[in-house]
Design a protein around this motif. Structure first.
Motif, PDB file in Angstrom:
ATOM      1  N   ASN A 198       0.818  -1.205   0.000  1.00  0.00           N
ATOM      2  CA  ASN A 198       0.000   0.000   0.000  1.00  0.00           C
ATOM      3  C   ASN A 198       0.856   1.261   0.000  1.00  0.00           C
ATOM      4  N   THR A 199       0.349   2.325  -0.615  1.00  0.00           N
ATOM      5  CA  THR A 199       1.007   3.631  -0.580  1.00  0.00           C
ATOM      6  C   THR A 199      -0.056   4.715  -0.422  1.00  0.00           C
ATOM      7  N   ALA A 200       0.298   5.766   0.283  1.00  0.00           N
ATOM      8  CA  ALA A 200      -0.574   6.933   0.431  1.00  0.00           C
ATOM      9  C   ALA A 200       0.296   8.177   0.344  1.00  0.00           C
ATOM     10  N   THR A 201      -0.135   9.157  -0.434  1.00  0.00           N
ATOM     11  CA  THR A 201       0.631  10.387  -0.604  1.00  0.00           C
ATOM     12  C   THR A 201      -0.286  11.597  -0.464  1.00  0.00           C
ATOM     13  N   MET A 202       0.309  12.714  -0.051  1.00  0.00           N
ATOM     14  CA  MET A 202      -0.411  13.967   0.086  1.00  0.00           C
ATOM     15  C   MET A 202       0.559  15.104  -0.191  1.00  0.00           C
ATOM     16  N   GLN A 203       0.091  16.163  -0.830  1.00  0.00           N
ATOM     17  CA  GLN A 203       0.906  17.358  -0.941  1.00  0.00           C
ATOM     18  C   GLN A 203       0.008  18.577  -1.103  1.00  0.00           C
ATOM     19  N   PHE A 204       0.527  19.717  -0.662  1.00  0.00           N
ATOM     20  CA  PHE A 204      -0.190  20.966  -0.876  1.00  0.00           C
ATOM     21  C   PHE A 204       0.818  22.089  -1.054  1.00  0.00           C
ATOM     22  N   LEU A 205       0.426  23.116  -1.748  1.00  0.00           N
ATOM     23  CA  LEU A 205       1.222  24.327  -1.916  1.00  0.00           C
ATOM     24  C   LEU A 205       0.246  25.490  -1.948  1.00  0.00           C
ATOM     25  N   THR A 206       0.511  26.492  -1.122  1.00  0.00           N
ATOM     26  CA  THR A 206      -0.401  27.620  -1.036  1.00  0.00           C
ATOM     27  C   THR A 206       0.383  28.924  -0.918  1.00  0.00           C
ATOM     28  N   LYS A 207      -0.255  30.000  -1.261  1.00  0.00           N
ATOM     29  CA  LYS A 207       0.326  31.330  -1.167  1.00  0.00           C
ATOM     30  C   LYS A 207      -0.620  32.184  -0.332  1.00  0.00           C
TER      31      LYS A 207
END
Length: 540
Positions: free
Chosen positions: A355-364
């Protein structure tokens, strides 16, 4: 990889050392005023690398360098456009098209001008300016006391068609050998990309084949990729920077994935994949006291299903990781989960969940601050027990203190549990802790933090945009069974020189850093064609 490439032929030097960048633009007022009009004609204006400089100066080297460079062909620019004559003008498709063109890494920037024609039509003028794409140079690399030297030839725009051909040869304290790579992002003018590669070095030999069709626009809903790689070589285990054991390996890997998306900026992805991983291990020296560290052979063969949710919007920034050239970023957030089952019926040695789980975010959050983070966890489950658990978290905060100044903060945590006894994370020299010996720290759990103040001054010498940096690094790696104690963090500080090579398609920044450890004696110089950390994962 810590590296610096020097001694290029005169034209290459000039191209790499030019810093005048086009300002990104799409004639916003004209585009807004012409929104929805019918596109009558699309004209492509292609500028050579030094056309703008040749207009201002009769310095013969500009003409000489332009004569050596083959300008990107019009078809390469035109096939990246997401609109055609007869379509209604859509500003979003223009922005996406500019982003696609820049992602080829052949064009410094691209400007789109709208020229109204009558009440309901418009002509578009696409103006592109080439980057220097040829490198013929000796190569020198250093970091943490480790060094390599060799020779590099690379052409990222072969015959103006946008294809990459690259070969290197090197020798030094580590990894003697050579490599060759071919990549075509648009096979026969299609959206299909393919890569072929071979590398043969002292401790690693690899063969690579990959084909993919990316999601090149928000309005495109499907993508796929498939690839095969084989590697064989030597795994080396380190303790306090010294190698204490090694063993041989042979790896075969197959990966295929297809995905379909519902929605554009807000979307749901459905994903199906298949992976095969074959591993064979052999002792490098018989009768060693560490022979128990050689892992058992294994084969995993597993189909996977997964889903993802994403919200995206595009942005362009300057003076974050590069010296003034447009930097494409993807703002928003994305989450993805994949579950696979390794099956004996498909050739696996045993059955398990992978199993794999990923998350990412980029905000200004406001005009001067950019904040981002990514998180990834993978694990196997066999006989109800979690194994080979690997968790990586990374975060960034970039605060623009001025037009050409930024305070960049970076954090990384890399943890593994119930991994093979030979598994190791290495830190020191060339990977974030600049004041320590190459591979100084090793274990299975790592924490790293970097603070770097970067700036560029309005001074150019021989068309080099100069800058500097002051930095502080801290981190440590803990071995299996050791308790994580942040009081044991190693640290260093230093200063650096930054050279902005904005006419180069490869080495956009050359960094030369001098670091002093705060817990051990000694200084180290790190030279890299790039930066120790950057926002690359949040780009195209």
């Amino acid at each position: 990889m810590i590296s610096m490439r020097i001694g290029e032929c005169a034209a290459c030097i000039l191209a790499l050392l030019h810093a005048g960048a086009l300002h990104a633009g799409i004639g916003e007022n004209d585009i807004d005023r012409c929104q929805g009009r019918i596109i009558r004609n699309i004209d492509i204006v292609r500028k050579n690398v030094f056309d703008d400089q040749a207009e201002k100066s009769d310095f013969f080297v500009y003409q000489w360098a332009n004569a050596l460079h083959m300008v990107t062909k019009e078809k390469v620019i035109r096939r990246e456009l997401l609109f055609a004559a007869g379509d209604s003008l859509d500003a979003e498709k223009i922005i996406e098209s500019q982003r696609n063109i820049r992602s080829l890494e052949l064009i410094e920037d691209v400007e789109v001008n709208a020229i109204p024609v009558g009440a309901d039509s418009v002509d578009l003028e696409i103006v592109s300016s080439d980057l220097w794409t040829t490198k013929v140079s000796p190569m020198f690399e250093t970091g943490g006391g480790n060094y390599r030297f060799g020779f590099l030839f690379a052409e990222k725009n072969f015959m103006g068609n946008g294809q990459l051909v690259e070969t290197t040869g090197q020798a030094g304290t580590d990894q003697d050998g050579f490599s060759i790579l071919y990549r075509d992002r648009r096979v026969l003018g299609t959206r299909i990309a393919t890569s072929l590669g071979y590398s043969g070095f002292t401790y690693d030999r690899r063969y690579l084949f990959q084909v993919e069709k990316p999601r090149y626009a928000l309005s495109v809903h499907s993508r796929y990729d498939a690839g095969y790689s084989r590697s064989e070589g030597t795994t080396r285990l380190f303790d306090r920077g010294d190698e204490y054991y090694r063993f041989r390996y042979e790896n075969d890997d197959v990966h295929a994935e297809v995905a379909y998306s519902f929605g554009e900026r807000d979307r749901i992805d459905l994903i199906a994949a298949y992976d095969y991983a074959g591993r064979v291990y052999r002792e490098d020296a018989a009768d060693s006291a560490f022979r128990h560290l050689v892992p058992p052979d294994e084969a995993l063969s597993y189909p996977s299903l997964g889903a993802g949710v994403a919200h995206v919007r595009y942005g362009v920034e300057r003076y974050l990781d590069e010296a003034g050239t447009p930097e494409d970023l993807t703002y928003g957030a994305a989450v993805r989960f994949m579950a696979g089952r390794s099956l004996k019926s498909l050739g696996a040695d045993y059955e398990s969940w992978i199993n794999t789980a990923t998350m990412q975010f980029l905000t200004k959050p406001f005009s001067r601050l950019i904040v981002g983070a990514s998180d990834a966890v993978s694990w196997q489950e066999r006989d109800g027990i979690g194994r080979r658990i690997h968790h990586t978290s990374e975060g960034f905060a970039y605060f623009k203190t001025g037009a050409a100044q930024v305070l960049a903060i970076h954090g990384l945590a890399d943890f593994a549990w119930r991994e093979r006894s030979s598994y190791q994370i290495l830190l020191g020299g060339d990977n974030g802790l600049r004041g320590y010996r190459y591979f100084r720290l090793s274990g299975d759990r790592m924490v790293l933090a970097n603070i770097e103040y970067r700036f560029y001054v309005p001074v150019e010498i021989l068309s080099v945009r100069f800058g500097g940096a002051a930095f502080f690094d801290c981190g440590n790696v803990w071995r299996p069974g050791e308790k994580i104690d942040l009081a044991q963090m190693k640290s260093d500080f230093g200063i650096g020189l930054r050279l902005g090579l904005v006419k180069s398609s490869s080495s956009r920044i050359v960094s030369i850093d001098l670091a002093k450890s705060l817990t051990e004696k000694g200084y180290f110089v790190t030279v890299t064609s790039g930066l120790v950390f950057g926002l690359g994962a949040f780009g195209n």
